[in-house]
Scaffold this motif. Sequence first.
Motif, mmCIF file in Angstrom:
data_model
loop_
_atom_site.group_PDB
_atom_site.id
_atom_site.type_symbol
_atom_site.label_atom_id
_atom_site.label_comp_id
_atom_site.label_asym_id
_atom_site.label_seq_id
_atom_site.Cartn_x
_atom_site.Cartn_y
_atom_site.Cartn_z
ATOM 1 N N SER A 37 0.825 -1.208 0.000
ATOM 2 C CA SER A 37 0.000 0.000 0.000
ATOM 3 C C SER A 37 0.859 1.258 0.000
ATOM 4 O O SER A 37 0.579 2.217 -0.725
ATOM 5 C CB SER A 37 -0.917 0.016 1.222
ATOM 6 O OG SER A 37 -1.863 -1.007 1.136
ATOM 7 N N CYS A 38 1.905 1.259 0.811
ATOM 8 C CA CYS A 38 2.801 2.421 0.856
ATOM 9 C C CYS A 38 3.501 2.634 -0.485
ATOM 10 O O CYS A 38 3.660 3.769 -0.938
ATOM 11 C CB CYS A 38 3.840 2.251 1.964
ATOM 12 S SG CYS A 38 3.162 2.392 3.616
ATOM 13 N N ALA A 39 3.908 1.545 -1.114
ATOM 14 C CA ALA A 39 4.582 1.654 -2.410
ATOM 15 C C ALA A 39 3.641 2.215 -3.469
ATOM 16 O O ALA A 39 4.035 3.065 -4.279
ATOM 17 C CB ALA A 39 5.113 0.283 -2.837
ATOM 18 N N LEU A 40 2.391 1.770 -3.461
ATOM 19 C CA LEU A 40 1.420 2.286 -4.420
ATOM 20 C C LEU A 40 1.181 3.773 -4.193
ATOM 21 O O LEU A 40 1.221 4.566 -5.135
ATOM 22 C CB LEU A 40 0.098 1.524 -4.315
ATOM 23 C CG LEU A 40 -1.024 2.040 -5.214
ATOM 24 C CD1 LEU A 40 -0.646 1.888 -6.689
ATOM 25 C CD2 LEU A 40 -2.318 1.325 -4.917
ATOM 26 N N ILE A 41 0.953 4.158 -2.954
ATOM 27 C CA ILE A 41 0.713 5.560 -2.634
ATOM 28 C C ILE A 41 1.939 6.405 -2.999
ATOM 29 O O ILE A 41 1.824 7.474 -3.588
ATOM 30 C CB ILE A 41 0.361 5.727 -1.142
ATOM 31 C CG1 ILE A 41 -0.987 5.060 -0.841
ATOM 32 C CG2 ILE A 41 0.331 7.201 -0.743
ATOM 33 C CD1 ILE A 41 -1.254 4.840 0.636
ATOM 34 N N GLY A 42 3.128 5.887 -2.680
ATOM 35 C CA GLY A 42 4.362 6.620 -2.951
ATOM 36 C C GLY A 42 4.710 6.722 -4.424
ATOM 37 O O GLY A 42 5.360 7.670 -4.851
ATOM 38 N N ALA A 43 4.287 5.775 -5.228
ATOM 39 C CA ALA A 43 4.595 5.798 -6.656
ATOM 40 C C ALA A 43 3.526 6.520 -7.474
ATOM 41 O O ALA A 43 3.822 7.082 -8.530
ATOM 42 C CB ALA A 43 4.746 4.373 -7.178
ATOM 43 N N TYR A 44 2.308 6.524 -6.996
ATOM 44 C CA TYR A 44 1.200 7.081 -7.763
ATOM 45 C C TYR A 44 1.284 8.595 -7.893
ATOM 46 O O TYR A 44 1.069 9.140 -8.969
ATOM 47 C CB TYR A 44 -0.127 6.668 -7.113
ATOM 48 C CG TYR A 44 -1.306 6.818 -8.017
ATOM 49 C CD1 TYR A 44 -1.509 5.934 -9.060
ATOM 50 C CD2 TYR A 44 -2.216 7.849 -7.845
ATOM 51 C CE1 TYR A 44 -2.595 6.067 -9.903
ATOM 52 C CE2 TYR A 44 -3.302 7.989 -8.685
ATOM 53 C CZ TYR A 44 -3.475 7.093 -9.711
ATOM 54 O OH TYR A 44 -4.542 7.232 -10.554
ATOM 55 N N PRO A 94 3.991 10.685 -7.733
ATOM 56 C CA PRO A 94 4.991 11.117 -8.724
ATOM 57 C C PRO A 94 4.547 10.871 -10.166
ATOM 58 O O PRO A 94 4.836 11.676 -11.045
ATOM 59 C CB PRO A 94 6.232 10.286 -8.387
ATOM 60 C CG PRO A 94 6.080 9.968 -6.951
ATOM 61 C CD PRO A 94 4.600 9.808 -6.733
ATOM 62 N N LEU A 95 3.825 9.787 -10.406
ATOM 63 C CA LEU A 95 3.289 9.533 -11.741
ATOM 64 C C LEU A 95 2.307 10.628 -12.137
ATOM 65 O O LEU A 95 2.358 11.148 -13.258
ATOM 66 C CB LEU A 95 2.606 8.170 -11.785
ATOM 67 C CG LEU A 95 1.879 7.836 -13.087
ATOM 68 C CD1 LEU A 95 2.862 7.753 -14.251
ATOM 69 C CD2 LEU A 95 1.105 6.536 -12.939
ATOM 70 N N MET A 96 1.414 11.007 -11.237
ATOM 71 C CA MET A 96 0.447 12.063 -11.525
ATOM 72 C C MET A 96 1.157 13.397 -11.774
ATOM 73 O O MET A 96 0.786 14.157 -12.660
ATOM 74 C CB MET A 96 -0.556 12.228 -10.379
ATOM 75 C CG MET A 96 -1.498 11.062 -10.204
ATOM 76 S SD MET A 96 -2.560 10.795 -11.639
ATOM 77 C CE MET A 96 -1.829 9.346 -12.347
ATOM 78 N N ARG A 97 2.204 13.677 -11.017
ATOM 79 C CA ARG A 97 2.970 14.917 -11.238
ATOM 80 C C ARG A 97 3.625 14.912 -12.611
ATOM 81 O O ARG A 97 3.677 15.932 -13.284
ATOM 82 C CB ARG A 97 4.026 15.090 -10.154
ATOM 83 C CG ARG A 97 3.442 15.504 -8.843
ATOM 84 C CD ARG A 97 4.491 15.744 -7.818
ATOM 85 N NE ARG A 97 3.849 16.004 -6.536
ATOM 86 C CZ ARG A 97 4.464 16.491 -5.507
ATOM 87 N NH1 ARG A 97 5.744 16.771 -5.572
ATOM 88 N NH2 ARG A 97 3.817 16.708 -4.387
#
Length: 110
Positions: free
Chosen positions: A80-87, A89-92
């Motif tokens: 969950s942390c990895a998804l939140i942390g990667a999502y 930066p992708l949106m940015r």
Amino acid sequence: MYQLVLRYGETSWTAALLPVSVDGMIAVASMFLLVDSRQGRRSGLLPWTPLVLGSAASLAASVAVAEPSVVGRLTAVWPSCALIGAYEPLMRQIRRTAVMKTGRDNAVLV
């Protein structure tokens, strides 16, 4: 989340749908934030509330079913942390790409 819902007596199909509904809520809220950003609008409380609540629910469910040790709980919350942390930066990156293509800060998609 699936295991947690089964533990409290729900059917397997209900247990399978609950994680999908939480992840879907997170995805829709994120897309809403992205569209607002691309159109130069500030997002209100409406998209942020389900994003934060869904993320917290996902993390809490992972901790609830984890092995009761620090390593077990850290291992359980990592996806969950990895998804939140990667999502984010992708949106940015998507927002920056839109700004670069239009040459404006308030990229508007038609």
